[in-house]
Motif scaffolding. Sequence first.
Motif, PDB file in Angstrom:
ATOM      1  N   LYS A  63      13.543  34.571  -5.480  1.00 53.63           N
ATOM      2  CA  LYS A  63      13.308  33.957  -6.781  1.00 53.63           C
ATOM      3  C   LYS A  63      11.872  33.471  -6.948  1.00 53.63           C
ATOM      4  O   LYS A  63      11.391  33.332  -8.069  1.00 53.63           O
ATOM      5  CB  LYS A  63      14.289  32.789  -6.990  1.00 53.63           C
ATOM      6  CG  LYS A  63      15.742  33.229  -7.066  1.00 53.63           C
ATOM      7  CD  LYS A  63      16.658  32.046  -7.291  1.00 53.63           C
ATOM      8  CE  LYS A  63      18.110  32.474  -7.380  1.00 53.63           C
ATOM      9  NZ  LYS A  63      19.019  31.335  -7.597  1.00 53.63           N
ATOM     10  N   ARG A 113      16.455  40.304 -13.998  1.00 55.37           N
ATOM     11  CA  ARG A 113      17.161  39.142 -13.483  1.00 55.37           C
ATOM     12  C   ARG A 113      18.454  38.875 -14.235  1.00 55.37           C
ATOM     13  O   ARG A 113      19.455  38.453 -13.645  1.00 55.37           O
ATOM     14  CB  ARG A 113      16.261  37.908 -13.575  1.00 55.37           C
ATOM     15  CG  ARG A 113      16.931  36.636 -13.096  1.00 55.37           C
ATOM     16  CD  ARG A 113      15.995  35.461 -13.210  1.00 55.37           C
ATOM     17  NE  ARG A 113      16.661  34.241 -12.772  1.00 55.37           N
ATOM     18  CZ  ARG A 113      16.078  33.048 -12.703  1.00 55.37           C
ATOM     19  NH1 ARG A 113      14.814  32.939 -13.047  1.00 55.37           N
ATOM     20  NH2 ARG A 113      16.742  31.985 -12.307  1.00 55.37           N
ATOM     21  N   LEU A 156      17.066  38.285  -6.927  1.00 53.51           N
ATOM     22  CA  LEU A 156      17.910  37.116  -6.694  1.00 53.51           C
ATOM     23  C   LEU A 156      17.651  36.513  -5.321  1.00 53.51           C
ATOM     24  O   LEU A 156      17.766  35.299  -5.139  1.00 53.51           O
ATOM     25  CB  LEU A 156      19.386  37.501  -6.838  1.00 53.51           C
ATOM     26  CG  LEU A 156      19.860  37.846  -8.248  1.00 53.51           C
ATOM     27  CD1 LEU A 156      21.305  38.306  -8.232  1.00 53.51           C
ATOM     28  CD2 LEU A 156      19.694  36.645  -9.181  1.00 53.51           C
TER      29      LEU A 156
END
Length: 345
Positions: A200, A59, A197
């Motif tokens: 999430k 991430r 992304l």
Amino acid sequence: MSRRTTLLPSWLPIDPYILALLGTVGLAALLPASGAAADVVGSMSTGAIALLFLLYGARLSTREAMDGLRHWRLHLTVLICTFAVFPLLGLAAKGLVPAVLTPPLYSGLLFLCLVPSTIQSSIAFTSIARGNVPAAICAGSFSSLAGIVLTPLLAAALLGGSAGGFSADSLLKIVFQLLVPFLAGQALRPWIGGWLLRNKKVLGLVDRGSILLVVYTAFSQGMVQGIWSQVTPARLALLLAVEAVLLAVMLTLTWYGAKRLGFGRADRIAIQFAGSKKSLAAGLPMASVLFGPQASLAVLPLMLFHQMQLVVCAVIAKRRAKDQDPPAPPTAPATWRNRVPVVPR
């Protein structure tokens, strides 16, 4: 992350995840894993934590990390709060033994003070309070990486024989369980970073699910070892009071100390939430390695502090969101005397 994101529904005074943690402890008390089942559950919890840190690594973009390095004063402040101020307060609490805290509970409290900061909740609360979210992301990540080495070393120096499982081998176990997956996630970021992304919730599910699994494993070991006879309700109440004071002191120091150091409001918010909190996700696997069969009693202060910080910081974040800097005074209406022509560029 949306400004309306919150960890606590307005109609519920307790985070549902806290209820899930309590339910997991209750499940471990009623149906503890033992024998071959304990080995299976232990392996699953180790794998879940490794997967969690792999996703953390995937991430965090290299650009975010480099941008974070440029804000070194903020990250140094968070690291000092996490690995210097917290441990000093923990050492000061030794004067509460044995009148307030038993030696095992004090060892757990001191271990709590050595654990790195959080990532997920620091980001969430900073976002709610309209603070510097990129700084919170980097501060939490840097703290977690530093904690992989600093927490075991500090535990060996300050806890001594209480952390009986500490050795070079235990440090390697922590590195392979936390740091290696994080670096693997960084390497895999070009392939899975974009997907994370866009999804999430996956990281949130792995985050919370892995913690629940580790909590079940640790407290199952405690039930099998029969250590809960060492803790009374009165001692738990005193422990909660001590932790409430500890959290209040750190929230005050991080907010007003950052102001004295010249940080702006957005940075002060990131410092307060990243510098006053402790990571259950990082602390649980470390405790299982360092304390062995006594891990369940050692992580009890961390679990209680984790729940307390969620509730208190959620309230503070909402207040910070409403308590914005006063808006700039309105400009005078344009007239033929003060009108400035706009030159196209």
